[in-house]
Scaffold this motif. Structure first.
Motif, mmCIF file in Angstrom:
data_model
loop_
_atom_site.group_PDB
_atom_site.id
_atom_site.type_symbol
_atom_site.label_atom_id
_atom_site.label_comp_id
_atom_site.label_asym_id
_atom_site.label_seq_id
_atom_site.Cartn_x
_atom_site.Cartn_y
_atom_site.Cartn_z
ATOM 1 N N ILE A 306 4.420 3.162 5.784
ATOM 2 C CA ILE A 306 3.134 2.465 5.691
ATOM 3 C C ILE A 306 3.090 1.579 4.450
ATOM 4 O O ILE A 306 2.605 0.437 4.494
ATOM 5 N N THR A 307 3.603 2.087 3.339
ATOM 6 C CA THR A 307 3.602 1.304 2.097
ATOM 7 C C THR A 307 4.455 0.054 2.239
ATOM 8 O O THR A 307 4.056 -1.045 1.792
ATOM 9 N N LEU A 308 5.615 0.183 2.869
ATOM 10 C CA LEU A 308 6.483 -0.988 3.077
ATOM 11 C C LEU A 308 5.803 -2.016 3.984
ATOM 12 O O LEU A 308 5.937 -3.225 3.771
ATOM 13 N N ARG A 309 5.085 -1.522 4.985
ATOM 14 C CA ARG A 309 4.359 -2.441 5.867
ATOM 15 C C ARG A 309 3.282 -3.186 5.085
ATOM 16 O O ARG A 309 3.090 -4.398 5.257
ATOM 17 N N ALA A 310 2.576 -2.465 4.212
ATOM 18 C CA ALA A 310 1.536 -3.099 3.391
ATOM 19 C C ALA A 310 2.144 -4.108 2.430
ATOM 20 O O ALA A 310 1.570 -5.174 2.183
ATOM 21 N N ILE A 311 3.314 -3.799 1.876
ATOM 22 C CA ILE A 311 3.999 -4.739 0.987
ATOM 23 C C ILE A 311 4.347 -6.020 1.738
ATOM 24 O O ILE A 311 4.145 -7.134 1.238
ATOM 25 N N ALA A 312 4.870 -5.857 2.959
ATOM 26 C CA ALA A 312 5.237 -7.027 3.754
ATOM 27 C C ALA A 312 4.020 -7.907 4.053
ATOM 28 O O ALA A 312 4.131 -9.132 4.124
ATOM 29 N N ASP A 313 2.856 -7.283 4.229
ATOM 30 C CA ASP A 313 1.645 -8.039 4.566
ATOM 31 C C ASP A 313 1.014 -8.726 3.353
ATOM 32 O O ASP A 313 0.222 -9.660 3.530
ATOM 33 N N THR A 314 1.304 -8.253 2.137
ATOM 34 C CA THR A 314 0.621 -8.784 0.946
ATOM 35 C C THR A 314 1.540 -9.498 -0.029
ATOM 36 O O THR A 314 1.055 -10.147 -0.957
ATOM 37 N N PHE A 341 -5.252 13.859 1.561
ATOM 38 C CA PHE A 341 -5.366 12.425 1.330
ATOM 39 C C PHE A 341 -4.191 11.956 0.484
ATOM 40 O O PHE A 341 -3.604 12.720 -0.292
ATOM 41 N N ILE A 342 -3.836 10.700 0.658
ATOM 42 C CA ILE A 342 -2.700 10.123 -0.049
ATOM 43 C C ILE A 342 -3.227 9.335 -1.243
ATOM 44 O O ILE A 342 -3.911 8.325 -1.079
ATOM 45 N N ASN A 343 -2.908 9.823 -2.441
ATOM 46 C CA ASN A 343 -3.392 9.140 -3.641
ATOM 47 C C ASN A 343 -2.332 8.249 -4.274
ATOM 48 O O ASN A 343 -2.646 7.379 -5.085
ATOM 49 N N HIS A 344 -1.062 8.473 -3.887
ATOM 50 C CA HIS A 344 0.022 7.645 -4.411
ATOM 51 C C HIS A 344 1.094 7.497 -3.337
ATOM 52 O O HIS A 344 1.140 8.270 -2.371
ATOM 53 N N ALA A 345 1.971 6.551 -3.534
ATOM 54 C CA ALA A 345 3.021 6.281 -2.556
ATOM 55 C C ALA A 345 4.177 7.269 -2.647
ATOM 56 O O ALA A 345 5.106 7.211 -1.847
#
Length: 455
Positions: A306-314, A341-345
């Motif tokens: 999910i984090t990599l996907r968010a990086i690609a989008d931003t 809950f996810i507080n960090h990557a």
């Protein structure tokens, strides 16, 4: 030896960081640490013109300044036509459109309040760096003692936590684990790993030039070996997968420091340790793809995806420092959200790239290049500086663990990492130290010397 009070500043502040900085939880704890860091920064600014900086120290200060500047750049208001066209801003544009409002001027950060709140967090690491590089307000021996005492206290507290079920210092913590002075048991392991090479440096120095036969040196070696035993037992009791995986390479690199004499063997051990370190990191990453203790619905592999996907989008704009939690929520599957809950990557580099974009990548690359250049220079030196070499191992272990976790979010680990970088920037070989004492108008050496140890 009579120790000037100014040389106790860094050891004392480091010890306080270890006692109070084991988690981002606790407003008053962090207020004390941040005020202390700000006081050191203010003191350093007043003394900067009178300081004699090494080239590595000067470059490290520039990197710190760029880190501070990065936060400010993310807070500069931008015209609507500019920020709305950046990657990842469609959600913000849609929100204003649905409300029928004109697009206002907004900064680069999608969470400016959170980004602004990261500024005080810089005080602890920057304060320690300038206290060493600019002020010289330390002695390496006492800094190492402060680190070792703090680590051993954390181990003892962790043992009590395992046997008695507490006490735990933070409300949100790993109940049932040996967290010690930390809220996260993995971060306890990071501290213990970073302490080992400094103990090895003490042992290596005592064996230099045949001093190991002196009664005082023998006593110090025995004490250091006792502390090593406590630290290793602490890592085993802690049970952190990353801590256990990184123990062998860190132990080999530490052995390279503790061995008497010089020659090729220490460097061969250091090279083998580097290979094993890379292998351990790869193994941890592969293992975490199969599962995680976060929750069944939030395995680390899923967090990374999910984090990599968010990086690609931003990318290359980033989302703004401190924005991870809020932005990550936009990508979570609502059907899988539960009480966890996810507080960090769970990967500091991934989270850094998401929040800072291209500018952060360039700054991180510059820091790693500086670190690698200094590490190679120190390990190739004819006359070793044991503390500076230990700093390369300690900071390397922290960086390695940061690939699969977030230990650098704790002020205590930030302090140890910052101090390690500062020691790398201010190496003092034994011969150079003796020479600098005889020259007037320059700072006295602050790394281990005969006078430091025998005084």
């Amino acid at each position: 030896m009579k120790l000037p009070l100014r040389h106790l500043v860094v050891p004392a502040f480091l010890f306080v960081c270890l006692l109070l900085g084991g988690s981002p939880q606790g407003i008053w704890r962090h207020l004390i640490l941040q005020l202390g860091g700000l006081a050191l920064i203010g003191w350093a600014l007043l003394a900067l013109r009178r300081s004699h900086l090494t080239s590595a120290g000067r470059l490290l200060l520039w990197l710190c300044g760029l880190w501070f500047a990065l936060v400010l750049v993310q807070l500069i208001p931008l015209p609507p036509a500019l920020w709305s066209g950046l990657p990842g801003r469609a959600v913000a544009v849609e929100g204003f459109t649905l409300r029928g409002e004109a697009l206002p001027w907004l900064p680069l950060s999608l969470a400016p309040a959170a980004t602004l709140s990261t500024l005080p967090l810089l005080a602890v690491p920057l304060g320690l760096i300038v206290a060493v590089v600019v002020l010289g307000a330390y002695r390496s021996r006492w800094s190492v003692v402060a680190l070792v005492v703090g680590a051993c206290l954390s181990v003892l507290l962790g043992a009590v936590q395992l046997s008695q079920g507490g006490p735990y210092l933070f409300a949100n913590t790993n109940i049932g684990a040996a967290t010690g002075l930390f809220a996260n048991s993995n971060h306890q392991a990071t501290l213990l790993l970073a302490t080992l090479p400094f103990l090895a440096a003490m042992i290596g120095y005592q064996q230099q030039d045949g001093r190991s036969r002196q009664p005082a040196a023998v006593g110090r070696i025995v004490s250091a070996l006792g502390a090593v035993t406590v630290i290793v037992l602490g890592i085993i009791l802690n049970g952190s997968m990353a801590g256990l995986a990184l123990l062998l390479p860190v132990a080999l690199a530490s052995l390279a420091l503790a061995l008497p004499g010089q020659g090729k063997l220490p460097r061969l051990l250091a090279g083998l340790a580097l290979v094993l370190l890379l292998g351990a990191v790869v193994g941890i990453v592969i293992f975490t793809q199969a599962g995680s203790n976060v929750s069944s619905a939030a395995e680390r592999s899923e967090i990374y995806r999910i984090t990599l996907r968010a990086i690609a989008d931003t990318f290359p704009a980033g989302t703004g420092l401190g924005s991870f939690q809020a932005y990550y929520r936009l990508y979570e599957d609502p059907a899988l959200v539960n009480s966890f809950f996810i507080n960090h990557a769970h990967s500091d580099p991934l989270e850094w790239v998401l929040e800072t974009g291209l500018l952060g990548v360039l700054l991180l690359g510059a820091l790693l290049l500086w670190w690698a250049r200094q590490a190679i220079k120190l390990w190739r030196a004819e006359r070793p500086d044991f503390v500076a070499l230990a700093a390369t191992v300690a900071s390397g272990a922290i960086l390695a663990h940061s690939l699969v976790d977030y230990p650098l979010r704790d002020a205590a680990i930030q302090a140890v990492f910052a101090l390690s970088l500062a020691f790398m920037a201010e190496p003092r070989s034994h011969s150079a130290e003796r020479g600098s004492r005889s020259r007037g108008g320059q700072r006295s050496p602050r790394h281990l010397t005969l006078d430091d140890v025998s005084g």
